[in-house]
Design a protein around this motif. Structure first.
Motif, PDB file in Angstrom:
ATOM      1  N   MET A  79       0.828  -1.205   0.000  1.00  0.00           N
ATOM      2  CA  MET A  79       0.000   0.000   0.000  1.00  0.00           C
ATOM      3  C   MET A  79       0.866   1.259   0.000  1.00  0.00           C
ATOM      4  O   MET A  79       0.505   2.250  -0.634  1.00  0.00           O
ATOM      5  N   GLN A  80       1.993   1.223   0.663  1.00  0.00           N
ATOM      6  CA  GLN A  80       2.899   2.378   0.649  1.00  0.00           C
ATOM      7  C   GLN A  80       3.426   2.631  -0.759  1.00  0.00           C
ATOM      8  O   GLN A  80       3.570   3.775  -1.185  1.00  0.00           O
ATOM      9  N   ILE A  81       3.704   1.558  -1.477  1.00  0.00           N
ATOM     10  CA  ILE A  81       4.206   1.678  -2.854  1.00  0.00           C
ATOM     11  C   ILE A  81       3.164   2.359  -3.744  1.00  0.00           C
ATOM     12  O   ILE A  81       3.501   3.164  -4.608  1.00  0.00           O
ATOM     13  N   HIS A  82       1.892   2.059  -3.534  1.00  0.00           N
ATOM     14  CA  HIS A  82       0.820   2.536  -4.409  1.00  0.00           C
ATOM     15  C   HIS A  82       0.050   3.737  -3.856  1.00  0.00           C
ATOM     16  O   HIS A  82      -0.839   4.260  -4.523  1.00  0.00           O
ATOM     17  N   LYS A  83       0.396   4.184  -2.669  1.00  0.00           N
ATOM     18  CA  LYS A  83      -0.371   5.217  -1.975  1.00  0.00           C
ATOM     19  C   LYS A  83      -0.490   6.528  -2.777  1.00  0.00           C
ATOM     20  O   LYS A  83      -1.593   7.051  -2.941  1.00  0.00           O
ATOM     21  N   ILE A  84       0.598   7.029  -3.305  1.00  0.00           N
ATOM     22  CA  ILE A  84       0.577   8.309  -4.001  1.00  0.00           C
ATOM     23  C   ILE A  84      -0.307   8.236  -5.252  1.00  0.00           C
ATOM     24  O   ILE A  84      -1.135   9.124  -5.493  1.00  0.00           O
ATOM     25  N   TYR A 100      -8.194  11.952  -5.652  1.00  0.00           N
ATOM     26  CA  TYR A 100      -8.334  13.407  -5.627  1.00  0.00           C
ATOM     27  C   TYR A 100      -8.870  13.935  -6.952  1.00  0.00           C
ATOM     28  O   TYR A 100      -9.676  14.865  -6.981  1.00  0.00           O
ATOM     29  N   SER A 101      -8.435  13.324  -8.044  1.00  0.00           N
ATOM     30  CA  SER A 101      -8.903  13.799  -9.345  1.00  0.00           C
ATOM     31  C   SER A 101     -10.404  13.565  -9.533  1.00  0.00           C
ATOM     32  O   SER A 101     -11.044  14.280 -10.291  1.00  0.00           O
ATOM     33  N   PHE A 123      -1.625  -6.266  -9.937  1.00  0.00           N
ATOM     34  CA  PHE A 123      -1.981  -5.761  -8.617  1.00  0.00           C
ATOM     35  C   PHE A 123      -2.293  -4.264  -8.653  1.00  0.00           C
ATOM     36  O   PHE A 123      -3.297  -3.813  -8.110  1.00  0.00           O
ATOM     37  N   SER A 124      -1.449  -3.502  -9.327  1.00  0.00           N
ATOM     38  CA  SER A 124      -1.659  -2.058  -9.430  1.00  0.00           C
ATOM     39  C   SER A 124      -2.977  -1.754 -10.134  1.00  0.00           C
ATOM     40  O   SER A 124      -3.757  -0.904  -9.688  1.00  0.00           O
ATOM     41  N   THR A 125      -3.251  -2.447 -11.208  1.00  0.00           N
ATOM     42  CA  THR A 125      -4.499  -2.280 -11.951  1.00  0.00           C
ATOM     43  C   THR A 125      -5.693  -2.630 -11.067  1.00  0.00           C
ATOM     44  O   THR A 125      -6.707  -1.928 -11.067  1.00  0.00           O
ATOM     45  N   TRP A 126      -5.561  -3.693 -10.313  1.00  0.00           N
ATOM     46  CA  TRP A 126      -6.615  -4.136  -9.400  1.00  0.00           C
ATOM     47  C   TRP A 126      -6.913  -3.056  -8.358  1.00  0.00           C
ATOM     48  O   TRP A 126      -8.076  -2.733  -8.100  1.00  0.00           O
ATOM     49  N   LEU A 127      -5.857  -2.472  -7.777  1.00  0.00           N
ATOM     50  CA  LEU A 127      -6.043  -1.418  -6.781  1.00  0.00           C
ATOM     51  C   LEU A 127      -6.720  -0.183  -7.391  1.00  0.00           C
ATOM     52  O   LEU A 127      -7.631   0.389  -6.793  1.00  0.00           O
ATOM     53  N   ILE A 128      -6.276   0.209  -8.569  1.00  0.00           N
ATOM     54  CA  ILE A 128      -6.864   1.379  -9.222  1.00  0.00           C
ATOM     55  C   ILE A 128      -8.332   1.120  -9.542  1.00  0.00           C
ATOM     56  O   ILE A 128      -9.176   1.998  -9.391  1.00  0.00           O
ATOM     57  N   ARG A 129      -8.642  -0.103  -9.946  1.00  0.00           N
ATOM     58  CA  ARG A 129     -10.031  -0.453 -10.232  1.00  0.00           C
ATOM     59  C   ARG A 129     -10.885  -0.317  -8.971  1.00  0.00           C
ATOM     60  O   ARG A 129     -12.010   0.190  -9.016  1.00  0.00           O
ATOM     61  N   TYR A 183      -3.736  12.635 -17.330  1.00  0.00           N
ATOM     62  CA  TYR A 183      -3.357  13.064 -15.984  1.00  0.00           C
ATOM     63  C   TYR A 183      -2.575  11.988 -15.240  1.00  0.00           C
ATOM     64  O   TYR A 183      -1.608  12.273 -14.567  1.00  0.00           O
ATOM     65  N   HIS A 184      -3.005  10.755 -15.399  1.00  0.00           N
ATOM     66  CA  HIS A 184      -2.366   9.670 -14.657  1.00  0.00           C
ATOM     67  C   HIS A 184      -1.351   8.897 -15.493  1.00  0.00           C
ATOM     68  O   HIS A 184      -0.805   7.893 -15.026  1.00  0.00           O
ATOM     69  N   ASP A 185      -1.129   9.337 -16.722  1.00  0.00           N
ATOM     70  CA  ASP A 185      -0.116   8.744 -17.608  1.00  0.00           C
ATOM     71  C   ASP A 185      -0.269   7.235 -17.774  1.00  0.00           C
ATOM     72  O   ASP A 185       0.726   6.511 -17.829  1.00  0.00           O
ATOM     73  N   LEU A 186      -1.481   6.764 -17.847  1.00  0.00           N
ATOM     74  CA  LEU A 186      -1.706   5.337 -18.058  1.00  0.00           C
ATOM     75  C   LEU A 186      -1.735   5.039 -19.550  1.00  0.00           C
ATOM     76  O   LEU A 186      -2.178   5.861 -20.353  1.00  0.00           O
TER      77      LEU A 186
END
Length: 172
Positions: free
Chosen positions: A22-27, A34-35, A67-73, A130-133
């Motif tokens: 979670m620390q890795i993905h927090k920002i 926020y967006s 994992f990152s995609t899953w969290l963003i979803r 904005y999120h450069d995806l």
């Protein structure tokens, strides 16, 4: 430590490994929340709720590279729920990055124009610029084919351009 190893440990119940993930993905998660929510307190609350939801269902993650995609979803789903509940429209912080050289009044015009385009197109524009995806990542997050994402992006940019030209004659 590598994300896949941390994920394996977290799936086995290692709270420290989950905390590190979670620390890795927090920002990135905070930026996404926020967006959409347009409020720092709401964004922090969203991060807390998404952390809880991720912790509760971490065992559902099958592939570490997603994992990152899953969290963003999870974050997007939460933000959509909040937006519907509070009848908010997704934020357009994208405009800050698109319009660094445009003065404040024009930036407000762009924000207003972006609010008037289709929500699916607006979401793709925000995620892309904005999120450069990448298109591929956006397609995975929104669970749609890449061709659909490209279409929404094209239509959204065209609609944004038309809105801006109608409003002020500005060529975007």
């Amino acid at each position: 430590m590598e994300v896949s190893k941390l994920l394996q440990k977290a799936k086995k119940g290692d709270d420290e490994a989950f905390y590190e993930l979670m620390q890795i993905h927090k920002i990135r998660l905070l930026k996404v929340s926020y967006s959409y929510l347009r409020n720092e307190a709401d964004a922090l609350e969203a991060l807390q709720e998404v952390t809880f939801r991720a912790y509760r269902s971490i065992k559902k993650v099958k592939e570490p590279e997603y994992f990152s995609t899953w969290l963003i979803r999870i974050m997007l789903n939460y933000c959509h729920d909040q937006s519907r509940r509070k009848k908010r429209i997704a934020d357009t912080d994208l405009l800050d990055s698109l319009a660094e050289t445009i003065d404040h009044s024009q930036s407000i015009e762009i924000q207003e124009a972006l609010q008037k385009i289709d929500s699916r197109c607006r979401e793709v524009i925000i995620l892309k610029y904005y999120h450069d995806l990448r298109i591929k990542d956006i397609a995975e997050i929104l669970e749609r084919p890449e061709s659909t994402i490209k279409t929404w992006l094209y239509k959204g940019l065209k609609a944004l351009r038309n809105q801006m030209e109608d409003r002020s004659g500005l060529n975007v």
